[in-house]
Design a protein around this motif. Sequence first.
Motif, PDB file in Angstrom:
ATOM      1  N   ILE A  54      28.208  40.810  47.783  1.00  0.00           N
ATOM      2  CA  ILE A  54      27.659  40.608  46.436  1.00  0.00           C
ATOM      3  C   ILE A  54      26.300  41.283  46.317  1.00  0.00           C
ATOM      4  O   ILE A  54      25.997  41.955  45.327  1.00  0.00           O
ATOM      5  N   ARG A  55      25.463  41.122  47.344  1.00  0.00           N
ATOM      6  CA  ARG A  55      24.145  41.761  47.316  1.00  0.00           C
ATOM      7  C   ARG A  55      24.285  43.279  47.317  1.00  0.00           C
ATOM      8  O   ARG A  55      23.546  43.976  46.614  1.00  0.00           O
ATOM      9  N   ALA A  56      25.253  43.798  48.085  1.00  0.00           N
ATOM     10  CA  ALA A  56      25.454  45.245  48.135  1.00  0.00           C
ATOM     11  C   ALA A  56      25.983  45.784  46.805  1.00  0.00           C
ATOM     12  O   ALA A  56      25.602  46.878  46.368  1.00  0.00           O
ATOM     13  N   ALA A  57      26.840  45.013  46.150  1.00  0.00           N
ATOM     14  CA  ALA A  57      27.389  45.451  44.855  1.00  0.00           C
ATOM     15  C   ALA A  57      26.317  45.449  43.779  1.00  0.00           C
ATOM     16  O   ALA A  57      26.327  46.275  42.866  1.00  0.00           O
ATOM     17  N   GLY A  58      25.371  44.518  43.881  1.00  0.00           N
ATOM     18  CA  GLY A  58      24.309  44.428  42.889  1.00  0.00           C
ATOM     19  C   GLY A  58      24.815  43.875  41.572  1.00  0.00           C
ATOM     20  O   GLY A  58      26.009  43.639  41.381  1.00  0.00           O
ATOM     21  N   LEU A  59      23.904  43.693  40.634  1.00  0.00           N
ATOM     22  CA  LEU A  59      24.268  43.108  39.341  1.00  0.00           C
ATOM     23  C   LEU A  59      24.593  44.153  38.282  1.00  0.00           C
ATOM     24  O   LEU A  59      24.854  43.809  37.136  1.00  0.00           O
ATOM     25  N   ALA A  60      24.584  45.431  38.653  1.00  0.00           N
ATOM     26  CA  ALA A  60      24.756  46.489  37.659  1.00  0.00           C
ATOM     27  C   ALA A  60      26.078  46.368  36.907  1.00  0.00           C
ATOM     28  O   ALA A  60      26.147  46.660  35.715  1.00  0.00           O
ATOM     29  N   ARG A  61      27.147  45.934  37.591  1.00  0.00           N
ATOM     30  CA  ARG A  61      28.465  45.870  36.945  1.00  0.00           C
ATOM     31  C   ARG A  61      28.855  44.440  36.580  1.00  0.00           C
ATOM     32  O   ARG A  61      29.993  44.188  36.187  1.00  0.00           O
ATOM     33  N   ALA A  62      27.919  43.520  36.715  1.00  0.00           N
ATOM     34  CA  ALA A  62      28.252  42.114  36.481  1.00  0.00           C
ATOM     35  C   ALA A  62      28.542  41.806  35.024  1.00  0.00           C
ATOM     36  O   ALA A  62      29.127  40.764  34.709  1.00  0.00           O
ATOM     37  N   ALA A  63      28.163  42.699  34.120  1.00  0.00           N
ATOM     38  CA  ALA A  63      28.438  42.453  32.699  1.00  0.00           C
ATOM     39  C   ALA A  63      29.937  42.449  32.417  1.00  0.00           C
ATOM     40  O   ALA A  63      30.401  41.826  31.466  1.00  0.00           O
ATOM     41  N   ASP A  64      30.703  43.152  33.236  1.00  0.00           N
ATOM     42  CA  ASP A  64      32.161  43.177  33.102  1.00  0.00           C
ATOM     43  C   ASP A  64      32.747  42.423  34.291  1.00  0.00           C
ATOM     44  O   ASP A  64      32.721  42.922  35.416  1.00  0.00           O
ATOM     45  N   PRO A  65      33.275  41.212  34.084  1.00  0.00           N
ATOM     46  CA  PRO A  65      33.771  40.395  35.202  1.00  0.00           C
ATOM     47  C   PRO A  65      34.832  41.090  36.050  1.00  0.00           C
ATOM     48  O   PRO A  65      34.873  40.914  37.268  1.00  0.00           O
ATOM     49  N   VAL A  66      35.725  41.875  35.411  1.00  0.00           N
ATOM     50  CA  VAL A  66      36.777  42.565  36.162  1.00  0.00           C
ATOM     51  C   VAL A  66      36.160  43.601  37.099  1.00  0.00           C
ATOM     52  O   VAL A  66      36.490  43.681  38.284  1.00  0.00           O
ATOM     53  N   ALA A  67      35.227  44.402  36.562  1.00  0.00           N
ATOM     54  CA  ALA A  67      34.566  45.429  37.370  1.00  0.00           C
ATOM     55  C   ALA A  67      33.699  44.789  38.450  1.00  0.00           C
ATOM     56  O   ALA A  67      33.580  45.308  39.561  1.00  0.00           O
ATOM     57  N   TRP A  68      33.102  43.637  38.130  1.00  0.00           N
ATOM     58  CA  TRP A  68      32.223  42.937  39.065  1.00  0.00           C
ATOM     59  C   TRP A  68      32.984  42.496  40.311  1.00  0.00           C
ATOM     60  O   TRP A  68      32.585  42.776  41.438  1.00  0.00           O
ATOM     61  N   VAL A  69      34.101  41.840  40.110  1.00  0.00           N
ATOM     62  CA  VAL A  69      34.888  41.362  41.254  1.00  0.00           C
ATOM     63  C   VAL A  69      35.412  42.537  42.073  1.00  0.00           C
ATOM     64  O   VAL A  69      35.398  42.508  43.307  1.00  0.00           O
ATOM     65  N   GLU A  70      35.866  43.582  41.392  1.00  0.00           N
ATOM     66  CA  GLU A  70      36.369  44.747  42.110  1.00  0.00           C
ATOM     67  C   GLU A  70      35.257  45.407  42.923  1.00  0.00           C
ATOM     68  O   GLU A  70      35.475  45.841  44.058  1.00  0.00           O
TER      69      GLU A  70
END
Length: 648
Positions: free
Chosen positions: A542-558
């Motif tokens: 989660i830390r590596a993915a960052g919050l940049a894509r968190a606005a889209d839940p589908v993209a966030w989980v992927e």
Amino acid sequence: MAGLIKREDIDEVRQRTDIKEVVDGYVTLKGAGLGTYKGLCPFHDERSPSFTVRPQVGRYHCFGCGEDGDVISFVQKMDHSSFHEAVEKLAARIGYELRYEDGGSGPSREEVGKRQRLLDAHKIADEFFRTQLLTPGAAEGRAFLHGRGFDRAAAEQFGVGYAPQGWDSLLKHLRGRGFTDAELKLTGMFSEGNRGIYDRFRGRLIWPIRDIAGDTIGFGARKLYEDDQGPKYLNTPETTLYKKSQVLYGIDLAKRNIAKDRQLVVVEGYTDVMACHLSGIATAVATCGTAFGAEHIKIARRLLSDDGSGGEVIFTFDGDAAGQKAALRAFEEDQRFVAQTYVAVEPTGADPCDLRQTRGDAAVRELISTRKPLFEFAIRASLKRHNLDTVEGRVAALREAAPVVAQIRDSGLRPAYVRELAGWLGMPIEDVSRAVGGARKRAEAQAAGNTGGGHGSTPHGGGQYASGAPQQGGPGQGAAGPSSDPGAAFLRPDPRDPVAAMERQALEVVLQDPSVLAGAAWDRFEISRFVTPAYAAVHDAIRAAGLARAADPVAWVEAVRQEMPEPLRGLVSELAVTPLPASTPEAMQRYCRDILARLFELQITRIKADKMGRLQRLDAAANPEEFQQLNRELMELEMQRRALRAEL
């Protein structure tokens, strides 16, 4: 050659497609909490629904077998298609035009996957046959339908068509649409002779056989002319699309009603399915030239949500010896159902089509409503083979019927049928009970003797993170030794451990509703320390993915999944679809906020314990400044803890 599909287009298709709508075409889903749905898993046989779909994050996960993925992988697995083909199918579904690398415009006709080419050929053939039914040459076919009580509207509803009497009518049509002979040989619609291929179906009435998604995958053809030397009914042979043991005619039309009414009616032919549906029995299907078997049951159970909460399966058979034999074969498969099974046999031997034609729609509905339990039918059928007027006949009948009663899985029904059998035989209940008990023991002993091991089912909520990994005894424990498997060090946490449970809940919240990490919450979460290895790996991802894509839940989980080692990606899906205990959006918001507050309080408690230990080991006189600094930090941490506690 066209290049690969652009990554951003794949992401767009994944995000725009409603995974619930797609899964609904194969599995009956029911609400299981706010924004979560459950049904029987399409990837393994189960009695209690553990297949979970969460549309908001675009993922599914089975807590029974561990299968997980997004809408693309679901279509891949269900259609046995490639990743490329699944993306193209979903893009077509939502009307999205895909772009390809190097300026390509998608695969050429020659590059389209074999499965899609076969489906295209069947779709065109389906349209061709239906058009032919309206031509002068199809008069005999229309007369057959009219004689069975089916008008033009009924023929259109079920897609009935006509195959012309010529040898190459369909062949010419499909060749004209760009199909090669090599492709057409794979469809099952053509036979091959010394001069090449020719139409398999000629001068016959045609029924399209469709899969559960509504795609035509084969055809059933009925003989119309006396000079036709072929069988009365001729079906498509086995192909990569058409597996008769896995196909139910009419399932595309009946699936919604089967799920809604919790009823499945199994009839014997295409016209019987038509008669039932037109009479108001919209849950009717038929097998295609084979007995109703295990693969059919898997389809039926998924649609019925066969989990013990009701539902019924009704078999209709002719009243003749063949019909009784078919019913007894169905009884052998009955134990695979939780739903109650019944048999409906018309005393005169009329099938649903005959009934509707001679006595009207009401007679078909009455046939289904007067069904009898399949247990009773099977037992009575065995008794008919013996002379019950003699002692020898009754003893022989008991010997044959006792194993039938012994097969009844429901422990509440079995004694009731023991009493019924005693009455039908005119024998003491004790004698019948002993015979049934003995038959059951023999069956169990035989089953035990035939069991040579095998794998047990995983309990609900318990897929392994790494294949064959034992359970972890508690937080902080790793693998017993070195391994080349990157998932081997991350064993399943002990669900009884309160720290592991707390960490899991926090990760469920963050993956399903990343908005809770807004502002300072992200900073707190980022520095949090997870002590359970598997959950620590997710935290790192989660830390590596960052919050940049968190606005889209589908993209966030992927994005989080892509940061995980391959063996652990299923854990992310599992956490992302686990139902959260909230029934309203407001309650969900409170739950997510409270869980994170508890996580942060736990982190503060850990830091306080570390600093308190340092303080106790410190010589205050020798290090007065460090002593005062630690006291200030402890006081600040306590203030933070109290502030968080006030939020709970």
